[in-house]
Every structure is written in C-alpha cells, then in structure tokens.
Design an enzyme around this catalytic site. Structure first.
Site, short mmCIF file in Angstrom:
data_model
loop_
_atom_site.label_atom_id
_atom_site.label_comp_id
_atom_site.label_asym_id
_atom_site.label_seq_id
_atom_site.Cartn_x
_atom_site.Cartn_y
_atom_site.Cartn_z
N GLU A 161 -17.21 57.90 54.98
CA GLU A 161 -18.41 58.29 55.72
C GLU A 161 -19.03 57.12 56.50
OE1 GLU A 161 -21.27 60.47 53.44
OE2 GLU A 161 -19.81 61.95 52.74
N GLU A 263 -14.28 65.12 48.61
CA GLU A 263 -15.34 65.47 47.65
C GLU A 263 -15.72 66.92 47.91
OE1 GLU A 263 -17.81 61.20 47.70
OE2 GLU A 263 -18.84 63.09 48.08
#
Length: 476
Positions: A161, A263
């Site tokens: 990210e 995730e």
C-alpha cells in the site's frame, strides 16, 4: 534393544521432516508447484503475532524465530487447512531455520514483506527518492539472503500500500518497479532458483492503474510476478453483487499474473461468518483469482484475530476460527488446483496510457523512466556476511503450549503431521472446536484422527511417518 530401536526410528522420522514443500513458480496467471505441476491457490492467513507495532529488531525475536510458538501455530493451522502465511516484519539477522522447517514440514508456504515500519527499512511514499538508497537495499537484500534457500518460500512483497493517494500515485509507481527489478536481479545473481516478487495494493481508486502499471510491458525484471489486493469489501452477509466482488472480477478479468487477496476479512460484523470464502474459491472467481490471506491469525487490538495468545504462550481458538474452518472445509480442492486453459497463455499487455488509466483520472504517473539502482556493487557482489537460512531436521512435533477450543476445552495431542514431499496443506474436514473434536479425552482425539485420515489426501510420506510412530509406540 528398545533404546536402539527408538533412536533409529526417531532418526527416520526426523529425516523425513527435512523436506516437504516444493518451490512454486509463476506460469501465466497461476502459481504452480514446480514438481507436481498442479496449480497452487492460497488458502492463507496474515501472521504477525504482536502486530506490526510489536516489531523490534533489538528484541532478538520476530514471528519466525520462536520454534515453540511456530510449532503451536503450525499445528493449529494444519487443522484449519492453511497453506500460506504472510509475514510482514522479520529480522533478517535472526535464525529462522526451525520455524520455517516446521511450516515446511506441514506444507505451509511463506509470503514475506521485505520492508518494515522502521526508518530506512521501507520506501517513504511522500519522498521516495530520499528513501531509495544503499542502506535500504542492504535491508531488503538481507531478507532475500535469509530466506532464499527455503523451498517453502512463496515470494516477496516489494511493497504494501505504498501508493494510497493522489500524491503517492504521482511519485511512487516508478520506485516500486525499481525495487521489483532490484530484488529480481539480486535473486537471479545470488539464489539457486527463481523466487516470485510482487506487490500488495490498497483497495482504493489506484488499485486498477497500479495493477496495470506494475504488470505490463516487456521489462520482465521490473514487472511484477504477482499482484495482491488488500480488500475488505465483503462484510457479514454481503452477496456477490452487494459486496463488490462482482466488480473486482470484471476489473481484473484479464490478469496476466497471479492475482489474490493479500488481506481480506471485514470485521464490521462479529463474529465473522466468512461467507466470502465460497465466492473466492468458487466457479465465479477461481479462473482469475488465486485465493487469499485472511487477516489475521492472532488477536490484536484491531480485533481481527482467529486465535488469542496468552502471556504464557497458551492459545484459545475464537469463534472466527470455527466459522473460517467451516467455510474452508467446503472448498472443492479439485476445482482450485485445476488449471484454466486461459491462465498459462496470458501474456503481459503493452504499457500504454490507454491500458493503464482507462477511466481513471490522469493523476497516475505512467512513466516507465525507472530510477537506476543506487548500489550496483551491492547488487552484483551481494550482502557480505549475510545470514543464510536452511531447512533443518526436526526433533519435536508436539506443541509444548496448551490450545483451547472456543468452548474452553483443551485440544488434546496437538501435533504437526508431516506431509509427503511436494504436498501442501489442505483443509482437514474436521471441526476443531465443534462436537466430537479433540476435547481432552482419548476417545474424542482418536475419533478426530480417524476423521482427518478419511477426509484428506495423506501422501505416502505422511503414511510412512504414521507407521513409524506406531512402531515406536510398540517399543514404549
């Protein structure tokens, strides 16, 4: 005579555990077992006991350095059916041999982040140029050195990210491709096999252009080998349409690399029912998605845990664990290991603005002017005096810690069961915390063992180990 026989049999058992998992390779949009050539789909978990904030390189421990904890968790994960764990923060200077060998023995692969939250050990999204230097390369190359010789290493995440805003989308993408290039070139020069390198993305407006940018073009060194998405779209009793999963499949339908959830597991509804498992591993997604990693194994302040670890190392399975195991037991293993006729033929698309941006606002830097490596000597000559891991023989198979079901009963005889070479772990078919499972008495434990044997494919190596154990018992 008894001691001699026991010693010999123990040696046979330990020798078997020295190898199990075979390295995975990337072929088109699939992960593939390099020996069996079966497709590999992640049935995995995020694994960072104590959370990211608990990482302290001066403590002398990390998630893969405590063999007793790894033995406990590998035994629990083997029952759950996990075949992959993602570990975010590791100290490359520590010895990880026992832990990795334990996970290897039960067919569980490692997906590792090369970065850490500490200064100098990750890319600064606000000023990537200032953080892309020789010291940073030493960090990430040291991680490669520490784990490259483990056969159950699935691959490395070059970033997590890092692009998550308009500003970072304008400055960071070229540096992610540079880091992927550096890692892949270092692996090519210093490892004995190819190890996949990819990226873990935020589920925001940058998810599609980032995927397109990282996986396009003819530059195989800087191109991502896989693409992970941290997605929490499916919450509670969402559906295929209301969750956004239908849109994700459409968005990434023509992926040329393995695509998975790095995730997932929304917790706005507790306990989590994990109804998304049926979708992720079912007909509508399996052609283009390679599974995912549930967030997360241990209970932390963020309240995503499947297992709660006490201060003495004992563990309690939570209701989320029970629900996830039930969903995992419904996975059609034959379906997910079968390869699509389209996957192997997928080829990288051309890096055009039209492909990368599509309907996205033109605030994403599509330039392929990738920064040069800041330390070519380090890349060529390698990290000096680096810690290098290796698979070791195991002598302990039963966890020294107690594990309790969500109902409070102790799980009896909790051991790891080594798999045959070239196998990965699969859902066991049992319900660890449910009726008839291991609850501390011999009858329940025996019933459970019989259920496992009848519900999963036990390879010849695992059967051999079972036979050895039986013979050993006869001498006691």
């Amino acid at each position: 005579m008894k001691s001699i026989a026991l010693s010999a049999l123990t040696t046979v058992l330990a020798a078997h555990l020295a190898s199990a998992a075979s390295p995975l390779i990337v072929d088109g949009s699939d992960f593939v077992n390099s020996v069996t050539e079966d497709r590999f789909v992640m049935v995995g978990l995020a694994y960072q006991p104590a959370g990211a904030s608990g990482y302290d390189p001066n403590s002398g421990v990390d998630p893969l350095s405590d063999a007793d904890a790894c033995l406990r968790d590998a035994a629990v994960m083997q029952k759950l059916g996990v075949n992959t764990i993602r570990v975010y923060n590791i100290n490359p200077a520590l010895n990880h041999d026992e832990c990795v060998s334990i996970f290897n023995a039960v067919g569980i692969y490692l997906a590792l982040d090369v970065n850490s939250p500490l200064s100098g050990e990750s890319l600064n999204r606000d000023d990537p140029a200032s953080s892309y230097h020789s010291g940073y390369l030493t960090r990430i190359f040291s991680v490669v050195e520490a784990f490259k010789d483990y056969p159950n290493l699935l691959g490395f995440f070059a970033g997590n990210e890092v692009v998550n805003s308009v500003k970072s989308a304008q400055t960071v993408p070229q540096y992610i491709r540079a880091i992927q290039r550096d890692l892949k070139q270092y692996i090519a020069a210093h490892a004995s096999r190819t190890i996949p390198v990819g990226y873990s993305a935020a589920d925001d407006d940058t998810r599609r252009p980032m995927w397109a940018y990282l996986t396009c073009g003819d530059d195989a060194d800087s191109r991502a080998d896989f693409y992970g998405l941290n997605s929490y779209q499916w919450c509670g009793d969402s559906t295929w349409e209301t969750s956004g999963y239908q849109g994700l499949v459409t968005t990434f339908s023509n992926t040329s690399v393995p695509l998975f959830f790095s995730e997932f597991g929304c917790n706005t509804v507790r306990p989590r029912p994990f109804n998304e498992i049926a979708a992720l591993y079912g007909d509508r997604m399996i052609d283009s998605w390679s599974g995912g990693l549930v967030y997360e194994y241990t209970q932390e302040p963020s309240d995503y845990g499947l297992v709660e670890i006490s201060s003495d190392g004992d563990a309690t399975l939570l209701e989320d664990f029970d629900n996830l195991q039930k969903q995992y037991n419904g996975i059609d293993i034959t379906l997910i290991t079968s390869r699509s006729s389209l996957s192997a033929s997928a080829s990288p698309p051309t890096c055009s603005d039209k492909f990368i941006l599509q309907d996205h606002a033109a605030k994403f830097n599509t330039s392929m002017d990738i920064p040069a490596c800041p330390d070519e000597d380090l890349l060529t000559n390698g990290v000096q005096n680096a810690n290098k891991g290796k698979i070791v023989e195991l002598t302990e198979f039963t966890t020294p810690h107690k594990v309790y079901t969500s109902g409070g009963a102790e799980v009896a005889n909790l051991t790891i069961t080594p798999l045959a070479d070239d196998q990965s772990n699969t859902p066991s078919g049992e319900t660890t915390s449910g009726a008839g499972n291991n609850t501390g008495n011999g009858t329940a434990a025996a019933d459970d063992a019989e259920g496992v044997a009848s519900s999963r494919s036990v390879g010849a190596g695992a059967l051999a180990v079972a036979a050895v154990v039986a013979v050993m018992a006869a001498f006691v």
